[in-house]
Structures are given as structure tokens and as C-alpha cells.
Design a protein around this motif. Structure first.
Motif, PDB file in Angstrom:
ATOM      1  N   GLY A  16       0.788  -1.223   0.000  1.00 24.71           N
ATOM      2  CA  GLY A  16       0.000   0.000   0.000  1.00 24.71           C
ATOM      3  C   GLY A  16       0.816   1.266   0.000  1.00 24.71           C
ATOM      4  N   GLN A  17       2.104   1.161  -0.321  1.00 25.05           N
ATOM      5  CA  GLN A  17       2.936   2.358  -0.388  1.00 25.05           C
ATOM      6  C   GLN A  17       4.017   2.167  -1.449  1.00 25.05           C
ATOM      7  N   ARG A  18       4.335   3.267  -2.128  1.00 21.56           N
ATOM      8  CA  ARG A  18       5.381   3.223  -3.134  1.00 21.56           C
ATOM      9  C   ARG A  18       6.748   3.382  -2.489  1.00 21.56           C
ATOM     10  N   LEU A  19       7.647   2.468  -2.803  1.00 22.97           N
ATOM     11  CA  LEU A  19       9.028   2.541  -2.324  1.00 22.97           C
ATOM     12  C   LEU A  19      10.024   2.566  -3.481  1.00 22.97           C
ATOM     13  N   ILE A  20       9.600   2.114  -4.649  1.00 22.18           N
ATOM     14  CA  ILE A  20      10.492   1.952  -5.795  1.00 22.18           C
ATOM     15  C   ILE A  20      10.306   3.095  -6.783  1.00 22.18           C
ATOM     16  N   GLN A  21      11.419   3.660  -7.235  1.00 23.52           N
ATOM     17  CA  GLN A  21      11.411   4.559  -8.391  1.00 23.52           C
ATOM     18  C   GLN A  21      12.334   3.964  -9.441  1.00 23.52           C
ATOM     19  N   VAL A  22      11.878   3.953 -10.690  1.00 22.60           N
ATOM     20  CA  VAL A  22      12.638   3.352 -11.783  1.00 22.60           C
ATOM     21  C   VAL A  22      13.330   4.450 -12.583  1.00 22.60           C
ATOM     22  N   GLY A  23      14.558   4.192 -13.005  1.00 25.76           N
ATOM     23  CA  GLY A  23      15.401   5.209 -13.620  1.00 25.76           C
ATOM     24  C   GLY A  23      15.164   5.467 -15.091  1.00 25.76           C
ATOM     25  N   PHE A  24      13.983   5.952 -15.442  1.00 28.10           N
ATOM     26  CA  PHE A  24      13.732   6.429 -16.798  1.00 28.10           C
ATOM     27  C   PHE A  24      14.037   7.923 -16.818  1.00 28.10           C
ATOM     28  N   MET A  25      15.295   8.249 -17.036  1.00 22.97           N
ATOM     29  CA  MET A  25      15.767   9.630 -16.845  1.00 22.97           C
ATOM     30  C   MET A  25      15.217  10.596 -17.865  1.00 22.97           C
ATOM     31  N   ARG A  26      14.796  10.094 -19.056  1.00 22.85           N
ATOM     32  CA  ARG A  26      14.338  11.028 -20.086  1.00 22.85           C
ATOM     33  C   ARG A  26      13.119  11.830 -19.639  1.00 22.85           C
ATOM     34  N   ARG A  27      12.331  11.288 -18.720  1.00 22.62           N
ATOM     35  CA  ARG A  27      11.157  12.025 -18.232  1.00 22.62           C
ATOM     36  C   ARG A  27      11.544  13.335 -17.555  1.00 22.62           C
ATOM     37  N   PHE A  28      12.830  13.464 -17.177  1.00 21.56           N
ATOM     38  CA  PHE A  28      13.287  14.651 -16.461  1.00 21.56           C
ATOM     39  C   PHE A  28      14.050  15.603 -17.377  1.00 21.56           C
ATOM     40  N   ASP A  29      14.119  15.278 -18.661  1.00 20.31           N
ATOM     41  CA  ASP A  29      14.717  16.159 -19.645  1.00 20.31           C
ATOM     42  C   ASP A  29      13.773  17.331 -19.912  1.00 20.31           C
ATOM     43  N   ALA A  30      14.313  18.524 -20.027  1.00 21.28           N
ATOM     44  CA  ALA A  30      13.475  19.709 -20.207  1.00 21.28           C
ATOM     45  C   ALA A  30      12.644  19.621 -21.482  1.00 21.28           C
ATOM     46  N   GLY A  31      13.220  19.124 -22.564  1.00 14.67           N
ATOM     47  CA  GLY A  31      12.475  18.992 -23.806  1.00 14.67           C
ATOM     48  C   GLY A  31      11.341  17.998 -23.690  1.00 14.67           C
ATOM     49  N   TYR A  32      11.604  16.872 -23.037  1.00 12.61           N
ATOM     50  CA  TYR A  32      10.553  15.872 -22.839  1.00 12.61           C
ATOM     51  C   TYR A  32       9.400  16.462 -22.042  1.00 12.61           C
ATOM     52  N   GLN A  33       9.734  17.229 -21.007  1.00 17.37           N
ATOM     53  CA  GLN A  33       8.680  17.798 -20.175  1.00 17.37           C
ATOM     54  C   GLN A  33       7.883  18.855 -20.929  1.00 17.37           C
ATOM     55  N   ARG A  34       8.553  19.631 -21.779  1.00 16.45           N
ATOM     56  CA  ARG A  34       7.824  20.621 -22.584  1.00 16.45           C
ATOM     57  C   ARG A  34       6.873  19.925 -23.560  1.00 16.45           C
ATOM     58  N   LEU A  35       7.365  18.873 -24.211  1.00 17.82           N
ATOM     59  CA  LEU A  35       6.515  18.171 -25.167  1.00 17.82           C
ATOM     60  C   LEU A  35       5.313  17.545 -24.467  1.00 17.82           C
ATOM     61  N   ARG A  36       5.513  16.985 -23.293  1.00 12.71           N
ATOM     62  CA  ARG A  36       4.381  16.407 -22.578  1.00 12.71           C
ATOM     63  C   ARG A  36       3.316  17.467 -22.305  1.00 12.71           C
ATOM     64  N   GLY A  37       3.761  18.700 -22.073  1.00 13.13           N
ATOM     65  CA  GLY A  37       2.813  19.776 -21.824  1.00 13.13           C
ATOM     66  C   GLY A  37       1.847  19.978 -22.980  1.00 13.13           C
ATOM     67  N   TRP A  38       2.298  19.801 -24.231  1.00 11.35           N
ATOM     68  CA  TRP A  38       1.411  19.930 -25.380  1.00 11.35           C
ATOM     69  C   TRP A  38       0.368  18.823 -25.394  1.00 11.35           C
ATOM     70  N   PHE A  39       0.754  17.628 -24.960  1.00 12.25           N
ATOM     71  CA  PHE A  39      -0.213  16.537 -24.859  1.00 12.25           C
ATOM     72  C   PHE A  39      -1.249  16.843 -23.775  1.00 12.25           C
ATOM     73  N   GLU A  40      -0.809  17.409 -22.664  1.00 12.75           N
ATOM     74  CA  GLU A  40      -1.696  17.624 -21.521  1.00 12.75           C
ATOM     75  C   GLU A  40      -2.651  18.791 -21.732  1.00 12.75           C
ATOM     76  N   ASP A  41      -2.174  19.896 -22.353  1.00 12.64           N
ATOM     77  CA  ASP A  41      -3.057  21.066 -22.407  1.00 12.64           C
ATOM     78  C   ASP A  41      -4.015  21.046 -23.597  1.00 12.64           C
ATOM     79  N   GLY A  42      -3.743  20.191 -24.579  1.00 10.63           N
ATOM     80  CA  GLY A  42      -4.677  20.040 -25.690  1.00 10.63           C
ATOM     81  C   GLY A  42      -4.776  21.233 -26.613  1.00 10.63           C
ATOM     82  N   SER A  43      -3.859  22.203 -26.492  1.00 13.29           N
ATOM     83  CA  SER A  43      -3.981  23.418 -27.287  1.00 13.29           C
ATOM     84  C   SER A  43      -3.736  23.195 -28.775  1.00 13.29           C
ATOM     85  N   LEU A  44      -3.106  22.092 -29.134  1.00 15.98           N
ATOM     86  CA  LEU A  44      -2.894  21.774 -30.550  1.00 15.98           C
ATOM     87  C   LEU A  44      -3.837  20.665 -31.013  1.00 15.98           C
ATOM     88  N   GLY A  45      -4.850  20.396 -30.234  1.00 14.05           N
ATOM     89  CA  GLY A  45      -5.785  19.337 -30.583  1.00 14.05           C
ATOM     90  C   GLY A  45      -5.249  17.977 -30.157  1.00 14.05           C
TER      91      GLY A  45
END
Length: 339
Positions: free
Chosen positions: A119-148
């Protein structure tokens, strides 16, 4: 937790040593006070990277049982992860696990179910690309829907050379796994099917690999994905993603840095490897993990479920490599802990 985290790093090879240096010299709020490796000489050398104050162990389970550490970083080969992760869960100790979560989807699912039962998270997996600034900016376009709605993703993953004894399967497990996690990160959806296409092989592969390959994927909402994986591209390391939306196209990972004109020439530099390309992402990843644990919160980066889903997709990808057919990805029920 006001004090610095006492961290033990299990596995002191290339990634482990790099993370010891990062945690010692770059990350605030952390002290590497233990290193674990069956190779005593390598462990001693790694301990010196932490400033000669790290205790050396040759058994990860002894280190886990010692009570001397607040958290662990696991960087051994994937086939050695399962027992250590299960022990960490049993002792309820946070652990950062470099990908893969485990060596196969079945054992990865066991880790997921064991953590969910706590019932609690203890593990974090090392997918480092999620912390890249470009990756995070691109995810923002998916989340805000401003480009459809998102329609397609075009991905390129190129390495200068492949290591000795690299295999076609490792092209999926070791390289395309990052695109698999990236697709899930961008879209917030699971991948439902994978196809692998082979073509003309580069002479740079030395006759050992079908290199490059094209990986085709589909997500739950029918976003189409194509990945070029080319592990002997010779010119350097390049990761590029183009997202096609209903009302626009977004690119990340293009050539960056200084563009120089001098001595009758013009151009820039290509990063030689992933360590340089994603150095800032690694730093952001670890600083966030340390900050979260010091604040007394559960890890909130890539989860055991993310590691399991990636493992299942990799298995489907290798099956598609072998068969030439489209292979479905089946994950089963997602525990409430990860929803």
C-alpha cells in the motif's frame, strides 16, 4: 528528515560509479555512505569516489539488513534486481532502481503486486528522459490540448556504436525501452501492440545485427508511433521526437548548443553519448528523488508499474522481431496504488 539521506549504491560499474559521483558532488541533501559490489577492488575504488567515507559491502542483503541507510540505488544488471527489490520491499526501504525493473515481465509483475500489497510506493525506476526539459515541454502539449489531439509520434534513437556482443533483442531491451517509456509518458496511455520491421543492415554493424530497425507501435487511443533504432550510426548520439497533433507539429531533441562559423567552416557538435545528452536530466531526476524522500514523501517518479509496462512491451517487441508479426501487449489489471 532534516539530515542528509544516507545512501548505499548497489553495483559500482559504469552507471553506479557515475551516480556515486553525482550524489557526492552535484546532489544536495545526500551522502553516499555505502557501496556494494561482489568485486572488492571495484567496490573500494567506488568508495573512494564518495570521499573515502563510504563503507564497502559485498552482499546487498547484508547492507539492506544493516539499518545503516535511508535509501538505496540499484545499478546492477537487470537479472540481479528481483531479489534485491523484494528484500527492499520486505524491509520497507526506498530504492531507486535503474532500468530494467527486472529481467522479464513476469517477475516485474511480481514486484508490482508485492509493492501494491504494502500500500505504499518505495520503488522509483530510472527512466531519466522524463526529467529532460524537452521531454517535459513536449508532454505539456499533450496535456493542455492546445494543438488538438495527438495523432502520431516519430522517434529517432541513434548511438555511435554498439558494445561487443550486442544483440537484436538488446536493441529493444536496452535502447528502444526508452522510447517505449517516452510514448507512455507523453500520451499517458498504454501501448497496445508492437511491430518490428527489418531492412538493409549497415556495414557498421559488422554483420552481427540487423541495424537499423523500425519499431511500430499503437496506443490505447490509436496514436501511431514509429521508432528508428540505429545503434551504429557512427556520427554520435542523437535522440529526436516529432509529435504530430491535429493543429500543429512539435519537435524536441534537435541539434543544440553553439553554432560556430570559423576558418571557412560552419556547424556544431553532436553529443558522443547518453551521459552527455541527458546529464541535466540525470541531475534533476536524482535531486527530485532525494528531495521527496527527505520531505518524508513516497517516490513520485517512474513507478514499478512503469517498469513492468516497459518490460511487457519489450517482450512483445522481441517476439515481434522474431516472428515478423504484430504482437499485442497485455498488462492485466493496474493496482490502485499506481492509478
Amino acid at each position: 528528515m532534516a539530515e542528509n539521506l544516507r545512501i548505499a549504491v548497489i553495483g559500482t560499474g559504469r552507471m553506479g560509479s557515475d551516480h556515486i559521483k553525482r550524489l557526492t558532488h552535484t546532489i544536495a541533501g545526500a551522502d553516499v555512505t555505502g557501496v556494494v559490489d561482489i568485486d572488492a577492488g571495484r567496490a573500494t575504488a567506488a568508495a573512494a569516489l564518495a570521499g573515502d567515507h563510504a563503507k564497502v559491502w559485498n552482499d546487498p542483503h547484508a547492507a539492506l539488513a544493516s539499518g545503516e541507510y535511508d535509501a538505496f540505488v540499484l545499478t546492477t544488471p537487470g537479472m540481479l534486481h528481483y531479489d534485491v527489490l523484494m528484500d527492499a520491499l520486505d524491509k520497507r526501504v526506498p530504492i531507486f532502481c535503474e532500468k530494467p525493473l527486472t529481467a522479464d515481465a513476469a517477475t516485474a509483475r511480481e514486484i508490482v503486486d508485492a509493492e501494491a500489497a504494502l500500500g505504499q510506493r518505495l520503488i522509483q525506476v530510472g527512466f531519466m528522459r522524463r526529467f529532460d526539459a524537452g521531454y517535459q515541454r513536449l508532454r505539456g502539449w499533450f496535456e493542455d490540448g492546445s494543438l488538438g489531439a495527438a495523432l502520431m509520434l516519430h522517434c529517432r534513437h541513434r548511438n555511435p556504436t554498439s558494445p561487443p556482443n550486442f544483440t537484436d533483442a538488446l536493441m529493444i531491451y536496452d535502447s528502444v525501452v526508452h522510447e517505449i517509456d517516452g510514448v507512455r509518458y507523453f500520451t499517458g496511455e498504454e501501448i497496445t501492440e508492437i511491430t518490428v520491421r527489418r531492412g538493409r543492415a549497415s556495414r557498421g554493424a559488422g554483420g552481427q545485427l540487423s541495424d537499423p530497425q523500425q519499431i511500430l507501435m499503437r496506443t490505447e487511443s490509436d496514436v501511431l508511433v514509429d521508432v528508428e533504432i540505429f545503434v551504429n550510426a557512427a556520427f554520435g548520439y542523437q535522440v529526436h521526437t516529432e509529435a504530430v497533433f491535429e493543429q500543429g507539429v512539435v519537435d524536441i531533441g534537435g541539434d543544440e548548443g553553439a553554432y560556430v562559423r570559423t576558418a571557412g567552416r560552419w556547424g556544431g557538435a553532436v553529443t558522443p553519448g547518453f551521459e552527455q545528452r541527458f546529464a541535466a536530466a540525470f541531475d534533476t531526476e536524482f535531486q527530485g528523488w532525494v528531495n521527496t524522500l527527505r520531505a518524508g514523501r513516497a517516490p513520485d517518479g517512474p513507478s514499478a508499474w512503469d517498469g513492468y509496462a516497459a518490460a511487457a512491451c519489450c517482450e512483445a517487441g522481441v517476439a515481434a522481431q522474431d516472428s515478423g508479426e504484430t504482437v499485442a501487449v497485455t498488462l492485466g489489471d493496474k493496482p490502485a496504488l499506481y492509478r
